[in-house]
Write a protein that holds these residues in place. Structure first.
Motif: not given
Length: 369
Positions: A83-87, A108-111, A120-121
């Motif tokens: 989610d680009a908005q959350a990022l 890295s966290l997104s993976l 993002a959370a």
């Protein structure tokens, strides 16, 4: 949600109409039958539009709405979307100079945390966390800098005295800090790691700091590798504050145990286990810790081992704060300067310790399978 194909994943053409996202097998996904229109649609999933707008843009390419929605669903179920908005929103929690520095960390966290918005959370949790590092030697200072660079909201490195040559190491305090107060030099090191402009002074938070989410015990003489006898560790146990032991002991770098009070084996468990193997250990330990008379006249600490141990310790702290128990819980990791191997050793709760007697965790046996 504004869907975006994770920018951390490489885009590789296996053949003319077969597109692979990612190179590491755990994350790699293959899409077959990628013609010109589908390739164009995938380019639209760039985080600049919400889901309905992506579908509408796909229709302008000649694709049906049902097909576009099916592709988005397939990308999502394949863990290719974020989610680009959350990022963007989570990066807004940090000063501008820090946002670009955190880009690779967030990728890295997104993976590691693959659901849309999950990375993002996790970073938001780091932004709200406060970590104390006790000790500003070769290990502690570098741990503090690594944690600050990884997005921890507040990192306090605590120590007394002045910087000496043996405190300096890559990633930690530079030789130019020799003679300065350790607390001041470490605070500025952490401040620089956040991307603060050169010459900008550190501003102490106005309010009294909250209790730390975790404390890293990294005394300059490496005695944290012995565990269990430090007075502050006992205070942390009583306060219920998680803490991680780390240090370099002779040729051996040690990370762990990471103690979750009431839920995992503690430093005293390690001391008692060593006592069971060597009945003289408590007497020897008393001569080693707290500037004891038996300590090494010049503690050994290989610079490369120190840098590796600091990085590993910081990673274990991040894993714990991110909600993933690191291997130093109910165990510890050793890195040898003799062979460069990292080994994990299991630590069971000791029946004579009592650290788990009051644990409310159902079915806890005090051992690790």
């Amino acid at each position: 949600m504004r869907p975006v194909i994770k920018p951390a994943l490489a885009r590789l053409w296996r053949e003319k109409q077969t597109l692979q996202f990612g190179t590491v097998r755990r994350h790699a996904r293959v899409i077959e039958g990628v013609d010109r229109r589908l390739a164009g649609f995938l380019e639209l999933v760039d985080g600049s539009r919400d889901g309905p707008a992506v579908v509408a843009a796909g229709q302008r390419l000649g694709l049906s709405a049902e097909y576009c929605r099916a592709v988005l669903d397939s990308l999502g179920s394949s863990e290719l979307l974020d989610d680009a908005q959350a990022l963007r929103d989570v990066l807004e929690l940090y000063p501008p100079a820090r946002r670009e520095l955190l880009g690779p960390d967030l990728a890295s966290l997104s993976l590691v945390h693959p659901a849309p918005g999950e990375a993002a959370a996790v970073l938001q949790g780091r932004a709200r966390a406060r970590v104390e590092v006790r000790g500003a030697g070769r290990i502690g200072a570098a741990v503090g800098a690594a944690l600050a660079a990884g997005g921890i909201g507040e990192v306090a490195v605590l120590d007394r005295g002045r910087v000496t040559a043996r405190d300096c190491a890559p990633g930690g305090l530079p030789p130019g800090d020799i003679g300065r107060l350790r607390a001041t030099a470490a605070r500025e090191l952490v401040h620089r790691a956040t991307g603060a402009p050169v010459g900008e002074r550190y501003r102490r938070p106005p309010a009294a700091p909250p209790p730390p989410a975790l404390v890293v015990l990294a005394p300059r003489d490496g005695s944290a590798a012995y565990t269990g006898a430090a007075v502050d560790a006992q205070e942390l146990m009583r306060a219920g504050i998680p803490h991680l032991y780390t240090g370099v002991l002779e040729h051996l770098g040690v990370v762990g145990p990471l103690v979750v009070p009431g839920a995992s084996a503690c430093g005293s468990c390690a001391t008692l286990a060593r006592r069971d193997e060597d009945e003289a250990w408590p007497r020897l330990l008393a001569q080693l810790i707290d500037e004891g008379p038996g300590r090494a006249r010049l503690p050994a600490c290989d610079g490369a081992v120190a840098a590796a141990v600091a990085g590993l310790a910081a990673l274990h702290v991040q894993l714990y704060l991110d909600g993933s128990p690191p291997p130093s819980v109910d165990g510890w990791c050793e890195l040898s300067a003799a062979d460069g191997m990292v080994r994990r050793l299991r630590l069971r709760s000791h029946p004579d310790c009592g650290c788990l007697w009051q644990s409310s965790a159902p079915g806890r046996t005090g051992t690790m399978a």
